[in-house]
Design an enzyme around this catalytic site. Structure first.
Site, PDB file in Angstrom:
ATOM      1  N   HIS A 153       0.825  -1.196   0.000  1.00  0.00           N
ATOM      2  CA  HIS A 153       0.000   0.000   0.000  1.00  0.00           C
ATOM      3  C   HIS A 153       0.867   1.257   0.000  1.00  0.00           C
ATOM      4  O   HIS A 153       2.065   1.205   0.247  1.00  0.00           O
ATOM      5  CB  HIS A 153      -0.926   0.027   1.222  1.00  0.00           C
ATOM      6  CG  HIS A 153      -2.060  -0.948   1.145  1.00  0.00           C
ATOM      7  ND1 HIS A 153      -1.902  -2.288   1.427  1.00  0.00           N
ATOM      8  CD2 HIS A 153      -3.371  -0.774   0.814  1.00  0.00           C
ATOM      9  CE1 HIS A 153      -3.071  -2.903   1.276  1.00  0.00           C
ATOM     10  NE2 HIS A 153      -3.972  -2.011   0.909  1.00  0.00           N
ATOM     11  N   LYS A 157      -0.990   5.007   4.535  1.00  0.00           N
ATOM     12  CA  LYS A 157      -1.934   4.089   5.189  1.00  0.00           C
ATOM     13  C   LYS A 157      -1.586   3.984   6.672  1.00  0.00           C
ATOM     14  O   LYS A 157      -0.419   3.843   7.047  1.00  0.00           O
ATOM     15  CB  LYS A 157      -1.883   2.719   4.525  1.00  0.00           C
ATOM     16  CG  LYS A 157      -2.924   1.737   5.063  1.00  0.00           C
ATOM     17  CD  LYS A 157      -2.983   0.485   4.215  1.00  0.00           C
ATOM     18  CE  LYS A 157      -3.976  -0.509   4.766  1.00  0.00           C
ATOM     19  NZ  LYS A 157      -5.343   0.050   4.914  1.00  0.00           N
ATOM     20  N   GLY A 163      -6.519  -4.445   6.462  1.00  0.00           N
ATOM     21  CA  GLY A 163      -7.721  -5.220   6.726  1.00  0.00           C
ATOM     22  C   GLY A 163      -7.929  -6.288   5.670  1.00  0.00           C
ATOM     23  O   GLY A 163      -8.397  -7.397   5.967  1.00  0.00           O
TER      24      GLY A 163
END
EC number: 1.17.1.8
Length: 268
Positions: A153, A157, A163
């Site tokens: 990511h 983040k 998640g």
């Protein structure tokens, strides 16, 4: 006026031709602003409130919103959802940072008097391809001795593992259990720097944070003489919007708490 009176929870599925009234929380953020555009462009939906940090959530019921889409931050999302439940508003949640304790609080709130018809969807990832990756990973997991997950990511983040990776690890663990497999083989005895990554439901998860990335996941399986990979890449946040719209349209038809968009799709 009761909370349920202040926000009519029926949707266009029961009131043909009437758009579903939607409020977006975290509306100025990257995901929230994209969600606002998606709702505005959907002919069966109506964006009635944009809510951001320090705004009073009461604007949601004042605008008559039926569904709250929450793309806020982990520190705020649980309280936002509990507020929505107490005010008779369905919730579609993409904010991360949920643990089992927080989910239990939501379940308890939904069990309260007059809350039987309220739906809450908490989805770690709204990209259809990511949801399919999780489902395929559960199917594949029973056939391979080894499995690991790499999630990648952008560096802004706030949580790690993602998640999505946690949800995928749980799916892989279910698949392994269904296949009668034991622990993933790993002879590592020394790892003082944590090079082997986190362990989620018995599955090693490696988190990468790098400028230029959006949201990417590789689920890697290994057997004797063979490697099998599932990969999903979101190059733009617009990739999440079809799933968000599915959630908005379906949440009223799924009372109670649903974790994962797969609960709204016919994936077996």
């Amino acid at each position: 006026m009761s909370p349920t009176d202040s926000a009519d929870t029926t949707t266009s599925t029961s009131r043909a031709g009437t758009p579903i009234r939607v409020a977006v929380v975290g509306a100025r953020g990257r995901m929230g602003s994209e969600a606002c555009r998606a709702v505005e462009n959907a002919p069966d939906l109506e964006l009635v409130a944009r809510v951001d940090r320090d705004d009073d959530l009461a604007v949601i019921t004042e605008a008559g919103a039926q569904v709250m889409v929450d793309f806020s931050v982990p520190a705020a999302t649980k309280d936002n959802v509990l507020w929505a439940i107490s005010n008779g508003v369905h919730a579609v949640v993409g904010a991360t940072g949920w643990d089992e304790s927080a989910l239990d609080e939501v379940r308890e709130a939904l069990s309260g008097e007059g809350r039987a018809e309220i739906g809450v969807l908490i989805a770690p990832n709204f990209a259809i391809g990511a949801v399919l990756t999780m489902r395929f990973a559960e199917i594949a997991a029973r056939y391979y001795e080894s499995a690991e997950i790499i999630e990648m990511h952008h560096p802004d983040k706030l949580d790690a593992p993602s998640g999505t990776a946690n949800h995928t690890a749980a799916a892989v663990a279910r698949g392994r259990a269904a296949g009668g497999l034991g622990p993933v083989p790993d002879a590592t005895e020394k790892d003082p720097l944590g090079a082997r990554g986190a362990v989620v439901d018995g599955i090693h998860v490696h988190a990468v944070r790098q400028r230029g990335l959006v949201a990417h996941e590789v689920v890697q399986f290994g057997g004797a003489g063979e490697q099998f990979q599932l990969r999903h890449d979101s190059f733009d946040r617009v990739s999440f919007m079809p799933g968000v719209l599915v959630g908005v349209r379906e949440v009223a038809s799924h009372p109670g708490l649903t974790v994962g968009l797969d609960g709204y799709l016919e994936l077996g």
